[in-house]
Design a protein around this motif. Structure first.
Motif, mmCIF file in Angstrom:
data_model
loop_
_atom_site.group_PDB
_atom_site.id
_atom_site.type_symbol
_atom_site.label_atom_id
_atom_site.label_comp_id
_atom_site.label_asym_id
_atom_site.label_seq_id
_atom_site.Cartn_x
_atom_site.Cartn_y
_atom_site.Cartn_z
ATOM 1 N N UNK A 55 46.743 19.356 56.965
ATOM 2 C CA UNK A 55 46.468 20.581 56.217
ATOM 3 C C UNK A 55 47.722 21.452 56.200
ATOM 4 N N UNK A 56 48.190 21.784 55.000
ATOM 5 C CA UNK A 56 49.355 22.646 54.841
ATOM 6 C C UNK A 56 48.954 24.107 54.967
ATOM 7 N N UNK A 57 47.867 24.459 54.298
ATOM 8 C CA UNK A 57 47.364 25.828 54.382
ATOM 9 C C UNK A 57 45.866 25.817 54.115
ATOM 10 N N UNK A 58 45.145 26.673 54.816
ATOM 11 C CA UNK A 58 43.722 26.876 54.586
ATOM 12 C C UNK A 58 43.493 28.378 54.613
ATOM 13 N N UNK A 59 43.148 28.936 53.461
ATOM 14 C CA UNK A 59 43.124 30.381 53.313
ATOM 15 C C UNK A 59 41.805 30.851 52.714
ATOM 16 N N UNK A 60 41.136 31.772 53.419
ATOM 17 C CA UNK A 60 39.962 32.427 52.856
ATOM 18 C C UNK A 60 40.437 33.401 51.782
ATOM 19 N N UNK A 61 39.812 33.339 50.624
ATOM 20 C CA UNK A 61 40.262 34.141 49.488
ATOM 21 C C UNK A 61 39.514 35.471 49.424
ATOM 22 N N UNK A 62 40.265 36.530 49.274
ATOM 23 C CA UNK A 62 39.708 37.865 49.128
ATOM 24 C C UNK A 62 39.406 38.109 47.655
ATOM 25 N N UNK A 63 38.155 38.335 47.267
ATOM 26 C CA UNK A 63 37.834 38.513 45.841
ATOM 27 C C UNK A 63 38.499 39.732 45.219
ATOM 28 N N UNK A 64 38.975 40.666 46.049
ATOM 29 C CA UNK A 64 39.635 41.851 45.507
ATOM 30 C C UNK A 64 41.038 41.545 44.981
ATOM 31 N N UNK A 65 41.629 40.460 45.456
ATOM 32 C CA UNK A 65 42.995 40.143 45.040
ATOM 33 C C UNK A 65 43.109 38.738 44.473
ATOM 34 N N UNK A 66 41.997 38.041 44.376
ATOM 35 C CA UNK A 66 42.040 36.642 43.955
ATOM 36 C C UNK A 66 41.072 36.396 42.807
ATOM 37 N N UNK A 67 41.538 35.669 41.804
ATOM 38 C CA UNK A 67 40.674 35.206 40.712
ATOM 39 C C UNK A 67 40.636 33.686 40.756
ATOM 40 N N UNK A 68 39.452 33.122 40.938
ATOM 41 C CA UNK A 68 39.293 31.680 41.074
ATOM 42 C C UNK A 68 38.398 31.171 39.955
ATOM 43 N N UNK A 69 38.900 30.186 39.209
ATOM 44 C CA UNK A 69 38.132 29.580 38.126
ATOM 45 C C UNK A 69 38.260 28.061 38.222
ATOM 46 N N UNK A 70 37.144 27.375 38.041
ATOM 47 C CA UNK A 70 37.193 25.913 38.041
ATOM 48 C C UNK A 70 36.202 25.380 37.019
ATOM 49 N N UNK A 71 36.398 24.121 36.601
ATOM 50 C CA UNK A 71 35.529 23.534 35.585
ATOM 51 C C UNK A 71 35.338 22.047 35.854
ATOM 52 N N UNK A 72 34.242 21.517 35.297
ATOM 53 C CA UNK A 72 33.909 20.098 35.357
ATOM 54 C C UNK A 72 33.693 19.592 33.934
ATOM 55 N N UNK A 73 33.845 18.282 33.755
ATOM 56 C CA UNK A 73 33.429 17.641 32.516
ATOM 57 C C UNK A 73 32.831 16.287 32.871
ATOM 58 N N UNK A 74 32.660 15.399 31.885
ATOM 59 C CA UNK A 74 32.002 14.123 32.155
ATOM 60 C C UNK A 74 32.781 13.238 33.114
ATOM 61 N N UNK A 75 34.053 13.560 33.357
ATOM 62 C CA UNK A 75 34.864 12.769 34.286
ATOM 63 C C UNK A 75 34.937 13.399 35.670
ATOM 64 N N UNK A 76 34.195 14.488 35.882
ATOM 65 C CA UNK A 76 34.208 15.140 37.186
ATOM 66 C C UNK A 76 35.005 16.432 37.162
ATOM 67 N N UNK A 77 35.532 16.868 38.314
ATOM 68 C CA UNK A 77 36.354 18.082 38.345
ATOM 69 C C UNK A 77 37.508 17.960 37.352
ATOM 70 N N UNK A 78 37.668 18.955 36.482
ATOM 71 C CA UNK A 78 38.674 18.839 35.432
ATOM 72 C C UNK A 78 39.830 19.814 35.600
ATOM 73 N N UNK A 79 39.558 21.079 35.877
ATOM 74 C CA UNK A 79 40.644 22.062 35.966
ATOM 75 C C UNK A 79 40.298 23.136 36.984
ATOM 76 N N UNK A 80 41.328 23.635 37.637
ATOM 77 C CA UNK A 80 41.190 24.752 38.566
ATOM 78 C C UNK A 80 42.379 25.672 38.389
ATOM 79 N N UNK A 81 42.097 26.964 38.363
ATOM 80 C CA UNK A 81 43.150 27.964 38.228
ATOM 81 C C UNK A 81 42.850 29.085 39.217
#
Length: 240
Positions: free
Chosen positions: A23-49
């Motif tokens: 593990x290089x880094x494991x960080x709990x994300x603070x919603x006040x300073x972090x925007x997390x978006x992810x998506x799936x499609x028919x092939x599984x996990x597709x994108x994360x930003x």
């Protein structure tokens, strides 16, 4: 304490050698300073930003260490409490003043198959989708593996000789297997779930993948549309 989103980054699983589990880094994300978006499609996990940008008055303070060195195609996971929501590999990272990481963009592992060309020089007789998928994963994508929980079937459909697909990408061959379906003419689900296990099973409504969805206090509305679960239903009534 309420559960939070956690970002975990490890070494590239696509590297030919090295400790991929470190593990290089494991960080709990603070919603006040972090925007997390992810998506799936028919092939599984597709994108994360994930945006890690703090307010302007903190120009050199980041959620992640500014001296953090992320290896090429590092593995990345998004967790909510003890549940993994998404995994894939990092494509880009943006840095601001002082080397602070301000944004990370990643894609799911099935996307990696589009860049891998199949080149088979041996001879093999006609093969089924099961044998072909196992050969593709073993020789061209060892970071993915067939699912072992029972969501892997043999379609029993003969597709051709392995060398007849030379020059095509692995993703194109997977599409051939997916579209050919199984012996009962059902199309196939072929997708990578979190944990890099590949599912191959008949696509039968309503037995479609159950995606994990997490919410926090910022979610204001949500809706589900099941209109495409079944395309047609026929009912026959008896004499009663």
């Amino acid at each position: 304490m309420s559960e939070r989103f956690t970002l975990r980054i490890t070494q590239s699983v696509m590297a030919p050698q090295g400790d991929t589990a470190a593990v290089i880094v494991e960080q709990v994300l603070n919603p006040d300073v972090t925007a997390l978006r992810w998506s799936w499609d028919q092939a599984g996990p597709s994108a994360l930003d994930v945006s890690l940008r703090r307010e302007p008055r903190y120009p050199v303070t980041g959620v992640l260490p500014s001296d953090l060195a992320i290896p090429e195609n590092a593995h990345i996971e998004a967790w909510y409490g003890s549940t993994i929501l998404w995994d894939g590999y990092i494509l880009t990272e943006d840095r601001g003043l002082g080397g602070v990481i301000t944004r990370i963009a990643a894609v799911g592992y099935m996307a990696s198959l589009a860049d891998i060309e199949w080149d088979y020089t041996g001879y093999s007789s006609a093969t089924t989708g099961d044998l072909m998928m196992r050969r593709l994963l073993d020789q061209r994508a060892p970071w993915l593996r067939p699912d072992t929980s029972g969501r892997w079937v043999d379609p029993l459909v003969t597709l051709g000789t392995l060398d007849s697909y030379n020059g095509q990408s692995v993703a194109q061959i997977v599409d051939v297997i997916r579209n050919a379906g199984d012996i009962a003419h059902h199309p196939l689900w072929i997708m990578a779930r979190p944990g890099r296990s590949v599912v191959m099973e008949p696509r039968l409504a309503p037995l479609e993948p159950h995606y994990r969805i997490a919410f926090d206090h910022r979610v204001q509305s949500w809706s589900a549309d099941y209109s495409q679960t079944a395309r047609a239903v026929r009912a026959r009534y008896g004499p009663s």
